[in-house]
Design a protein around this motif. Structure first.
Motif, PDB file in Angstrom:
ATOM      1  N   PRO A   1      43.354  59.788  45.787  1.00 47.42           N
ATOM      2  CA  PRO A   1      43.231  61.046  46.068  1.00 47.42           C
ATOM      3  C   PRO A   1      44.039  61.668  47.287  1.00 47.42           C
ATOM      4  O   PRO A   1      44.014  60.751  48.193  1.00 47.42           O
ATOM      5  CB  PRO A   1      41.671  61.650  46.143  1.00 47.42           C
ATOM      6  CG  PRO A   1      41.152  60.484  46.584  1.00 47.42           C
ATOM      7  CD  PRO A   1      41.672  59.369  46.038  1.00 47.42           C
ATOM      8  N   ARG A   2      44.716  62.576  47.347  1.00 47.30           N
ATOM      9  CA  ARG A   2      45.234  63.301  48.583  1.00 47.30           C
ATOM     10  C   ARG A   2      44.453  64.681  48.747  1.00 47.30           C
ATOM     11  O   ARG A   2      44.298  65.453  47.932  1.00 47.30           O
ATOM     12  CB  ARG A   2      46.655  63.731  48.195  1.00 47.30           C
ATOM     13  CG  ARG A   2      47.555  62.449  47.878  1.00 47.30           C
ATOM     14  CD  ARG A   2      49.004  62.988  47.450  1.00 47.30           C
ATOM     15  NE  ARG A   2      49.638  63.573  48.606  1.00 47.30           N
ATOM     16  CZ  ARG A   2      50.386  64.555  48.562  1.00 47.30           C
ATOM     17  NH1 ARG A   2      50.072  65.391  47.494  1.00 47.30           N
ATOM     18  NH2 ARG A   2      51.235  64.983  49.629  1.00 47.30           N
ATOM     19  N   LEU A   3      43.698  64.416  50.050  1.00 50.15           N
ATOM     20  CA  LEU A   3      42.622  65.587  50.210  1.00 50.15           C
ATOM     21  C   LEU A   3      43.261  66.432  51.244  1.00 50.15           C
ATOM     22  O   LEU A   3      43.843  66.013  52.258  1.00 50.15           O
ATOM     23  CB  LEU A   3      41.563  64.909  50.754  1.00 50.15           C
ATOM     24  CG  LEU A   3      41.075  63.826  49.767  1.00 50.15           C
ATOM     25  CD1 LEU A   3      40.016  62.937  50.605  1.00 50.15           C
ATOM     26  CD2 LEU A   3      40.507  64.227  48.491  1.00 50.15           C
ATOM     27  N   LEU A   4      42.670  68.103  51.334  1.00 49.35           N
ATOM     28  CA  LEU A   4      43.238  68.925  52.306  1.00 49.35           C
ATOM     29  C   LEU A   4      41.926  69.594  52.399  1.00 49.35           C
ATOM     30  O   LEU A   4      41.225  70.200  51.467  1.00 49.35           O
ATOM     31  CB  LEU A   4      44.192  69.794  51.778  1.00 49.35           C
ATOM     32  CG  LEU A   4      44.632  70.754  52.815  1.00 49.35           C
ATOM     33  CD1 LEU A   4      45.088  70.128  54.193  1.00 49.35           C
ATOM     34  CD2 LEU A   4      45.931  71.666  52.130  1.00 49.35           C
ATOM     35  N   ALA A   5      41.462  69.594  53.767  1.00 50.01           N
ATOM     36  CA  ALA A   5      40.255  70.613  54.037  1.00 50.01           C
ATOM     37  C   ALA A   5      40.754  71.546  55.237  1.00 50.01           C
ATOM     38  O   ALA A   5      41.310  71.041  56.292  1.00 50.01           O
ATOM     39  CB  ALA A   5      39.016  69.859  54.448  1.00 50.01           C
ATOM     40  N   VAL A   6      40.468  72.668  55.013  1.00 47.68           N
ATOM     41  CA  VAL A   6      40.636  73.968  55.977  1.00 47.68           C
ATOM     42  C   VAL A   6      39.453  74.321  56.659  1.00 47.68           C
ATOM     43  O   VAL A   6      38.422  74.658  56.043  1.00 47.68           O
ATOM     44  CB  VAL A   6      41.399  75.210  55.152  1.00 47.68           C
ATOM     45  CG1 VAL A   6      41.716  76.156  56.374  1.00 47.68           C
ATOM     46  CG2 VAL A   6      42.674  74.719  54.474  1.00 47.68           C
ATOM     47  N   LEU A   7      39.462  74.178  57.991  1.00 49.76           N
ATOM     48  CA  LEU A   7      38.262  74.322  58.790  1.00 49.76           C
ATOM     49  C   LEU A   7      37.992  76.076  58.799  1.00 49.76           C
ATOM     50  O   LEU A   7      38.909  76.714  58.810  1.00 49.76           O
ATOM     51  CB  LEU A   7      38.337  74.133  60.360  1.00 49.76           C
ATOM     52  CG  LEU A   7      37.988  72.514  60.718  1.00 49.76           C
ATOM     53  CD1 LEU A   7      38.972  71.534  59.784  1.00 49.76           C
ATOM     54  CD2 LEU A   7      37.555  72.131  61.826  1.00 49.76           C
ATOM     55  N   THR A   8      36.830  76.354  58.596  1.00 49.75           N
ATOM     56  CA  THR A   8      36.345  77.961  58.594  1.00 49.75           C
ATOM     57  C   THR A   8      36.462  78.212  59.848  1.00 49.75           C
ATOM     58  O   THR A   8      37.139  79.330  60.053  1.00 49.75           O
ATOM     59  CB  THR A   8      34.831  77.825  57.991  1.00 49.75           C
ATOM     60  OG1 THR A   8      34.766  77.488  56.887  1.00 49.75           O
ATOM     61  CG2 THR A   8      34.561  79.511  57.788  1.00 49.75           C
TER      62      THR A   8
ATOM     63  N   ASP B   1      49.004  70.996  46.701  1.00 50.48           N
ATOM     64  CA  ASP B   1      50.158  71.308  46.338  1.00 50.48           C
ATOM     65  C   ASP B   1      50.403  72.693  46.181  1.00 50.48           C
ATOM     66  O   ASP B   1      51.203  73.252  45.614  1.00 50.48           O
ATOM     67  CB  ASP B   1      50.211  70.742  44.954  1.00 50.48           C
ATOM     68  CG  ASP B   1      50.212  69.156  44.764  1.00 50.48           C
ATOM     69  OD1 ASP B   1      50.848  68.423  45.546  1.00 50.48           O
ATOM     70  OD2 ASP B   1      49.574  68.597  43.891  1.00 50.48           O
ATOM     71  N   HIS B   2      49.312  73.472  46.897  1.00 49.82           N
ATOM     72  CA  HIS B   2      49.419  74.917  46.923  1.00 49.82           C
ATOM     73  C   HIS B   2      49.473  75.547  48.478  1.00 49.82           C
ATOM     74  O   HIS B   2      48.873  74.807  49.220  1.00 49.82           O
ATOM     75  CB  HIS B   2      48.451  75.746  46.168  1.00 49.82           C
ATOM     76  CG  HIS B   2      48.469  75.537  44.519  1.00 49.82           C
ATOM     77  ND1 HIS B   2      48.133  74.368  44.057  1.00 49.82           N
ATOM     78  CD2 HIS B   2      49.080  76.308  43.722  1.00 49.82           C
ATOM     79  CE1 HIS B   2      48.321  74.436  42.736  1.00 49.82           C
ATOM     80  NE2 HIS B   2      48.828  75.518  42.595  1.00 49.82           N
ATOM     81  N   PRO B   3      50.284  76.599  48.501  1.00 52.87           N
ATOM     82  CA  PRO B   3      50.263  77.020  50.126  1.00 52.87           C
ATOM     83  C   PRO B   3      49.041  77.228  50.574  1.00 52.87           C
ATOM     84  O   PRO B   3      48.156  78.052  49.961  1.00 52.87           O
ATOM     85  CB  PRO B   3      51.348  78.315  50.002  1.00 52.87           C
ATOM     86  CG  PRO B   3      51.746  78.081  48.660  1.00 52.87           C
ATOM     87  CD  PRO B   3      51.011  77.335  47.776  1.00 52.87           C
ATOM     88  N   VAL B   4      48.699  76.872  51.852  1.00 50.19           N
ATOM     89  CA  VAL B   4      47.387  77.367  52.575  1.00 50.19           C
ATOM     90  C   VAL B   4      47.956  77.800  54.046  1.00 50.19           C
ATOM     91  O   VAL B   4      46.878  78.577  54.545  1.00 50.19           O
ATOM     92  CB  VAL B   4      46.427  76.412  52.659  1.00 50.19           C
ATOM     93  CG1 VAL B   4      46.067  75.950  51.261  1.00 50.19           C
ATOM     94  CG2 VAL B   4      47.040  74.933  53.490  1.00 50.19           C
ATOM     95  N   LEU B   5      49.155  77.895  54.332  1.00 51.81           N
ATOM     96  CA  LEU B   5      49.465  77.990  55.834  1.00 51.81           C
ATOM     97  C   LEU B   5      50.157  79.348  55.839  1.00 51.81           C
ATOM     98  O   LEU B   5      51.232  79.501  55.167  1.00 51.81           O
ATOM     99  CB  LEU B   5      50.018  76.933  56.717  1.00 51.81           C
ATOM    100  CG  LEU B   5      50.312  77.143  58.000  1.00 51.81           C
ATOM    101  CD1 LEU B   5      49.049  76.893  58.734  1.00 51.81           C
ATOM    102  CD2 LEU B   5      51.001  75.823  58.243  1.00 51.81           C
ATOM    103  N   ASN B   6      49.844  80.324  56.733  1.00 52.63           N
ATOM    104  CA  ASN B   6      50.466  81.459  56.977  1.00 52.63           C
ATOM    105  C   ASN B   6      52.007  80.971  57.445  1.00 52.63           C
ATOM    106  O   ASN B   6      52.085  80.456  58.531  1.00 52.63           O
ATOM    107  CB  ASN B   6      49.887  82.456  57.909  1.00 52.63           C
ATOM    108  CG  ASN B   6      50.505  83.715  57.960  1.00 52.63           C
ATOM    109  OD1 ASN B   6      51.759  84.057  58.190  1.00 52.63           O
ATOM    110  ND2 ASN B   6      49.717  84.918  57.645  1.00 52.63           N
ATOM    111  N   ALA B   7      53.084  81.566  57.213  1.00 53.41           N
ATOM    112  CA  ALA B   7      54.453  81.406  57.608  1.00 53.41           C
ATOM    113  C   ALA B   7      54.353  81.835  59.069  1.00 53.41           C
ATOM    114  O   ALA B   7      55.627  81.323  59.687  1.00 53.41           O
ATOM    115  CB  ALA B   7      55.592  81.945  56.629  1.00 53.41           C
TER     116      ALA B   7
END
Length: 296
Positions: free
Chosen positions: A3-10, A32-38
């Motif tokens: 797996p390729r894993l991504l966790a965004v800290l609260t 594979d989906h955007p999570v970061l503000n440009a």
């Protein structure tokens, strides 16, 4: 496929407005989906810090030294203090999901956040490591490049942030491309006044007789977590270790040389600027076996 894993800290820091006092410290996201503000300053300015932690069969390695270095780098950038408990929990959770992968890594990224919002951003990405077996066995060729700063830049120009692990890696990447143009695999930086420093992503270690040596961190070198563990291993084998101010001449006197980093581990240097160097294959193999098998 692993797996390729991504966790965004609260709330990557408790010292910011809106930091969540309770609830999960992270949320899983789709890589594979955007999570970061440009407009995140980590993207637009490279204004942030990062760490890469190796993972062996679900065990994060040298987590505390990495977290400590994350906090020191953030302090050098005058960022809010990271919540190390939240970062640790996130790393361990992702490492557990990679327990069937012999070698993996987690990359921790901590930015100043979206410009004007005064809230930092943090995430951890984890996946299987590339196969470095051939590199560890056969070694690498390095090119020596001038970093462009004198050896005392830490005291004369602290705003250059030497010794902080920042996201501003354009220069490091350019140096590696230059090495490739010269027929090498990696780079060893020297100061403008001739002192050995480090690689773009690794620490230099030299073996002379029964001593392992690395350039002193007082020269603005990033304190190496893998290098520190390598020194512990060396001492367990009866060798002595030291941090020294070294000139380029030390490369000529060394019995063996390595670049050490968290994911590649110990890469023996088999040539410097086209000149062949001895490789201590037995010690390299033992050292890498130790590094791969470390427990946190």
């Amino acid at each position: 496929m692993p797996p390729r894993l991504l966790a965004v800290l609260t709330a990557p820091s408790r010292d910011t407005p809106g930091a969540a006092p309770t609830g999960p410290v992270f949320r899983m996201a789709d890589v594979d989906h955007p999570v970061l503000n440009a407009l995140d300053l980590g993207v637009t300015r490279g204004d942030g810090v990062f760490e890469t932690i190796s993972i062996g069969s679900g065990r994060a390695q040298a987590t505390e030294p990495h977290l400590g270095r994350l906090a020191r780098s953030a302090a050098m950038l005058e960022m809010p203090e990271p919540d190390l408990d939240a970062w640790r929990e996130t790393v361990y959770a992702l490492a557990e999901q990679l327990r069937d992968v012999p070698e993996a890594f987690a990359k921790l990224v901590y930015t100043r956040g979206v410009e004007g919002q005064d809230r930092p951003t943090g995430w951890v990405f984890a996946e299987a490591s590339p196969d470095h077996a051939a590199t560890r066995r056969d070694g690498i060729r390095v090119t020596v490049l001038d970093r462009g700063y004198a050896h005392d830049v830490v005291s004369t120009a602290p705003w250059l942030l030497q010794g902080a692990k920042t996201l501003s890696y354009a220069v490091n990447r350019a140096a590696v491309r230059e090495a490739h143009r010269r027929g090498s695999d990696d780079v060893l930086f020297v100061s403008s006044d001739g002192f050995l420093l480090e690689g773009p992503t690794a620490n230099l270690v030299l073996k002379r007789g029964d001593r392992l040596t690395t350039p002193a961190t007082s020269l603005g070198i990033l304190a190496g977590t893998t290098q520190a563990d390598a020194f512990s291993f060396a001492r367990s084998r009866g060798l002595t270790t030291s941090y020294e101010v070294l000139t380029r001449d030390a490369l000529e006197d060394a019995d063996a040389l390595w670049l050490l980093s968290s994911v590649r581990h110990a890469a023996p240097i088999r040539a410097v600027d086209g000149v062949p160097k001895s490789v201590d294959a037995a010690f390299t193999a033992d050292l890498n076996a130790f590094l791969v098998g470390r427990r946190d």
